[in-house]
Write a protein that holds these residues in place. Sequence first.
Motif, PDB file in Angstrom:
ATOM      1  N   MET A 217       3.603  -3.161  10.214  1.00  0.00           N
ATOM      2  CA  MET A 217       4.009  -1.838   9.755  1.00  0.00           C
ATOM      3  C   MET A 217       3.371  -1.449   8.433  1.00  0.00           C
ATOM      4  SD  MET A 217       5.597   0.918  10.448  1.00  0.00           S
ATOM      5  CE  MET A 217       6.782   0.630  11.773  1.00  0.00           C
ATOM      6  N   ARG A 218       3.344  -2.366   7.475  1.00  0.00           N
ATOM      7  CA  ARG A 218       2.770  -1.966   6.195  1.00  0.00           C
ATOM      8  C   ARG A 218       1.282  -1.666   6.331  1.00  0.00           C
ATOM      9  NH1 ARG A 218      -0.593  -2.730   2.566  1.00  0.00           N
ATOM     10  NH2 ARG A 218      -0.196  -2.083   0.415  1.00  0.00           N
ATOM     11  N   ASP A 219       0.586  -2.473   7.138  1.00  0.00           N
ATOM     12  CA  ASP A 219      -0.844  -2.211   7.355  1.00  0.00           C
ATOM     13  C   ASP A 219      -1.049  -0.890   8.086  1.00  0.00           C
ATOM     14  OD1 ASP A 219      -1.335  -4.586   6.134  1.00  0.00           O
ATOM     15  OD2 ASP A 219      -2.054  -5.647   7.906  1.00  0.00           O
ATOM     16  N   ALA A 220      -0.129  -0.562   8.975  1.00  0.00           N
ATOM     17  CA  ALA A 220      -0.230   0.723   9.686  1.00  0.00           C
ATOM     18  C   ALA A 220      -0.094   1.885   8.709  1.00  0.00           C
ATOM     19  CB  ALA A 220       0.840   0.813  10.766  1.00  0.00           C
ATOM     20  N   LEU A 221       0.841   1.784   7.788  1.00  0.00           N
ATOM     21  CA  LEU A 221       0.996   2.846   6.788  1.00  0.00           C
ATOM     22  C   LEU A 221      -0.230   2.924   5.889  1.00  0.00           C
ATOM     23  CD1 LEU A 221       4.755   2.373   5.810  1.00  0.00           C
ATOM     24  CD2 LEU A 221       3.769   4.065   7.358  1.00  0.00           C
ATOM     25  N   ALA A 222      -0.786   1.764   5.562  1.00  0.00           N
ATOM     26  CA  ALA A 222      -2.001   1.761   4.746  1.00  0.00           C
ATOM     27  C   ALA A 222      -3.151   2.441   5.503  1.00  0.00           C
ATOM     28  CB  ALA A 222      -2.378   0.331   4.370  1.00  0.00           C
ATOM     29  N   ASP A 223      -3.223   2.223   6.812  1.00  0.00           N
ATOM     30  CA  ASP A 223      -4.263   2.844   7.629  1.00  0.00           C
ATOM     31  C   ASP A 223      -4.095   4.361   7.646  1.00  0.00           C
ATOM     32  OD1 ASP A 223      -6.423   2.470   9.839  1.00  0.00           O
ATOM     33  OD2 ASP A 223      -4.904   3.749  10.784  1.00  0.00           O
ATOM     34  N   VAL A 224      -2.854   4.817   7.807  1.00  0.00           N
ATOM     35  CA  VAL A 224      -2.594   6.261   7.791  1.00  0.00           C
ATOM     36  C   VAL A 224      -2.959   6.853   6.433  1.00  0.00           C
ATOM     37  CG1 VAL A 224      -0.783   8.024   7.900  1.00  0.00           C
ATOM     38  CG2 VAL A 224      -0.803   6.154   9.576  1.00  0.00           C
ATOM     39  N   ALA A 225      -2.575   6.143   5.357  1.00  0.00           N
ATOM     40  CA  ALA A 225      -2.873   6.645   4.013  1.00  0.00           C
ATOM     41  C   ALA A 225      -4.380   6.724   3.768  1.00  0.00           C
ATOM     42  CB  ALA A 225      -2.212   5.750   2.969  1.00  0.00           C
ATOM     43  N   ALA A 226      -5.135   5.754   4.291  1.00  0.00           N
ATOM     44  CA  ALA A 226      -6.582   5.749   4.088  1.00  0.00           C
ATOM     45  C   ALA A 226      -7.263   6.860   4.885  1.00  0.00           C
ATOM     46  CB  ALA A 226      -7.151   4.393   4.483  1.00  0.00           C
ATOM     47  N   ARG A 227      -6.778   7.111   6.091  1.00  0.00           N
ATOM     48  CA  ARG A 227      -7.389   8.143   6.934  1.00  0.00           C
ATOM     49  C   ARG A 227      -6.961   9.544   6.524  1.00  0.00           C
ATOM     50  NH1 ARG A 227      -9.310   6.313  12.111  1.00  0.00           N
ATOM     51  NH2 ARG A 227      -9.120   4.048  12.342  1.00  0.00           N
TER      52      ARG A 227
END
Length: 572
Positions: A408-418
């Motif tokens: 989950m945290r990596d998913a949020l990081a991915d959304v934030a980066a994109r």
Amino acid sequence: MKAAPRLVRRASADVSAWPDNFPALLARLYAARGATGMEQAQPKLASLLPPDLLDGMDGAVALLSEAMAADRHIVVVGDFDCDGATACAVGVRGLRLLGARHVSYAVPNRIVHGYGLSPSLVEELAALKPDLLVTVDHGIACHAGIEAAKQRGWKVLVTDHHLPGESLPPADVIVDPNQRGDRFPSKALAGVGVMFYVLLALRRHLREAGHFADAVPDLTQLLDLVAVGTVADLVPLDTNNRALVGAGLRRLRAGQGCAGLRALIEVSQRDASRLTAADIGYAVGPRINAAGRLEDMALGIECLLVDDLPRARDIATTLNEINGERRAVQQQMTDEAERALAVVSLDDTAANRSAFCFYDDQWHPGVVGLVASKMKERLHRPVIAFAPAEPGSDRLRGSARSIAGFHMRDALADVAARHPGLIERFGGHAMAAGLSLPAASLPAFERAFAQCAERWLTPELLEAEVVSDGELQSGELNRRHAELLRDAGPWGQGFPEPQFDGEFEVLGTRVLGERHLKLELGHAGLRLNAIHFGGWEGVAPRGRVRIAYRLEPDDYRGGDAVQLVVVHREPA
């Protein structure tokens, strides 16, 4: 749209390393969980990993010992969940045990200050005139708050276990096993475990410096709190954490817990002498958590710090009442999420969704995590539940819960980066995380989160499974084996509590509390009582059923009685 789980059996494992005179059932269960001996299955404190493997430990010890020597004011800053509360209590109690004379604590109010060491909390802490702040169970993501503290001339020691972001905050010292490059082999320490490790290192330094004229303080008296915080935070119970939790449970079972925990066990109507990790997770932890969800976690921390048992019982009673309110609020919010899901289900494409977001402008931000957890279990999909940060706010706070295979945290990081600027802040772990964003950004975030889930999740990951340890023989469906299983823990995340499966004949049913199903089951000439919490679906099962279940002693009936706690039921 309820995910229909598939019943699968855990792969059998080699039990040859276990002696012939060891209980065969436990050997099978331990081996299936990767344990080849008792030193792994039920590890002792002597096997704990050494504190000096944690990066930053020397600096942490130097900060604390210098502050103690100069009689400076140390303020332990907690968090508003059970891990943060127990970590705060461990920090305050432990520093006082080791000789610190000027120790206070503070904790943010969820509604007033937001998460962690925020600038608004720092402004409020100025009245305490601290010299050193020690964050527990948070800090790794509190850049602005730590910067504000440093501008006031305060030292800051961060003790945390959450994953760091791209940059670290400007603290004087950071102790976090999950910061990049840290050498500590176990990344599963809870926040309370990290603080306990800091105290172990500090005690060793003070002992070597000749600080203790008499007996060296016994820090094992803090392990009851370490056990509660570790279990409540749902971190994996690896060998190191099982050593900590096992020792803490032994103290609690012996009646040696702190006054607050003893009072909470009483008000939870649990038997301290038979306390399990499950009792902590389902009864003790939620009552501590309730203070931070609906009120102020300072009340929960006070319960854990008070030594007067009558006073502890008064606070525990209040926490129990708050927990009752929390359950009512949670049920209402979950019902509303279910109704929203029913509307979504009218769309034929909804069944193919890989992730869900839920929001209501009347929801309480302290309870959204529980709603997300319930809906995640219901759907077997990653779920984020949102609420206004405070009534009428245009800022949302979200709490996320995930399934295995979706970090989950990596998913949020991915959304934030994109999508730069879409998320204001986020943090957390693989299975749980938190975030905040403007209310106007919710639709865009929901789309971006769903796209991330569709990229990362496979059909196999989206299929819910109930994992069984196989069948129990009729000679094992008895009180002796039920007690053996109960006492063979601690069981928990990463070392799952045993559950079994088999076919049974339904001999009788009864509905309890409109939602639960009481069953009488037949198997190999035995008549067995069973309970399926939340198992009433409007029609009583008949004939033969296949169930997955836990075998537990039935302490209510007493004697040789056992009960099957059903976790899954399907036609045979």
